[in-house]
Design an enzyme around this catalytic site. Structure first.
Site, PDB file in Angstrom:
ATOM      1  N   ASN A  41       1.028  -1.360   0.002  1.00 21.50           N
ATOM      2  CA  ASN A  41      -0.155   0.112   0.020  1.00 21.50           C
ATOM      3  C   ASN A  41       0.879   1.186  -0.009  1.00 21.50           C
ATOM      4  OD1 ASN A  41       0.925   0.176   2.584  1.00 21.50           O
ATOM      5  ND2 ASN A  41      -0.874   1.044   2.985  1.00 21.50           N
ATOM      6  N   HIS A  52       4.454   6.358  -6.528  1.00 23.97           N
ATOM      7  CA  HIS A  52       4.812   4.882  -5.682  1.00 23.97           C
ATOM      8  C   HIS A  52       6.472   5.416  -5.284  1.00 23.97           C
ATOM      9  CE1 HIS A  52       0.992   3.504  -7.354  1.00 23.97           C
ATOM     10  NE2 HIS A  52       0.977   4.414  -7.550  1.00 23.97           N
TER      11      HIS A  52
END
Length: 188
Positions: A41, A52
């Protein structure tokens, strides 16, 4: 966050990190990718920046390069170039948290179901989950090990990589790079 002279974003403030809890960030996807990397996550740093694996101590980007997937080490802010290399990124659980151990087992199981549907729609050749514990819980495979998995996921070959988080002291950048390189060889 303000831009620094080098064009990089400054560190998120404590307030920005706190506000990032439970946020989501967009996937980096295209149809028919060679490898779809699946994080557990987003961390708060990633949710605050929108990138990310953005926290400076995370070793995803160095491992990706050392594994031979990119010609140079990319910065998190360059994530949108990944589909040009046949690569993408998504997460098992969409909501950001300070640590992956804040997620419930049910969130990981639900995330695995949603991931399966995403893979069926997008049809990558390989899916690489970065985090064996999350994989074991989410896919109810308590004995799963690193490397190739015997089952397919939505028609894609499946591989489990070590978690590149700086909190994972069991792996160095070099050993992570070697693990990524094994996947690269299999996916070629």
């Amino acid at each position: 966050m303000t831009a620094t002279p080098a064009g990089r974003s400054a560190r998120p403030t404590r307030e920005q990190l706190a506000a990032a809890a439970d946020r989501t960030i967009p996937d980096v996807l295209a149809d028919g990718l060679d490898v779809l990397f699946v994080g557990i996550n987003p961390g708060l740093w990633s949710a605050a920046t929108g990138w990310h694996f953005a926290r400076p101590g995370n070793r995803f980007w160095p491992a990706l390069h050392r594994g031979g997937f990119t010609p140079r080490q990319l910065r998190p802010s360059e994530q949108d170039t990944l589909p040009g290399y046949g690569l993408g990124i998504t997460n098992m659980v969409a909501r950001a948290s300070a640590r992956a151990d804040e997620l419930t087992a049910q969130e990981l199981v639900t995330g695995a179901e949603l991931l399966t549907a995403k893979v069926e729609r997008r049809r990558p050749r390989w899916v690489a989950v970065v985090g064996v514990t999350a994989y074991r819980i989410g896919f109810v495979r308590p004995k799963a090990a690193f490397g190739p998995q015997p089952e397919l996921l939505g028609g894609a070959r499946l591989w489990v990589l070590p978690n590149p988080s700086g909190l994972n002291a069991h792996f160095t950048v070099d050993t992570l790079g070697a693990a990524f390189r094994e996947l690269r060889a299999a996916a070629s």
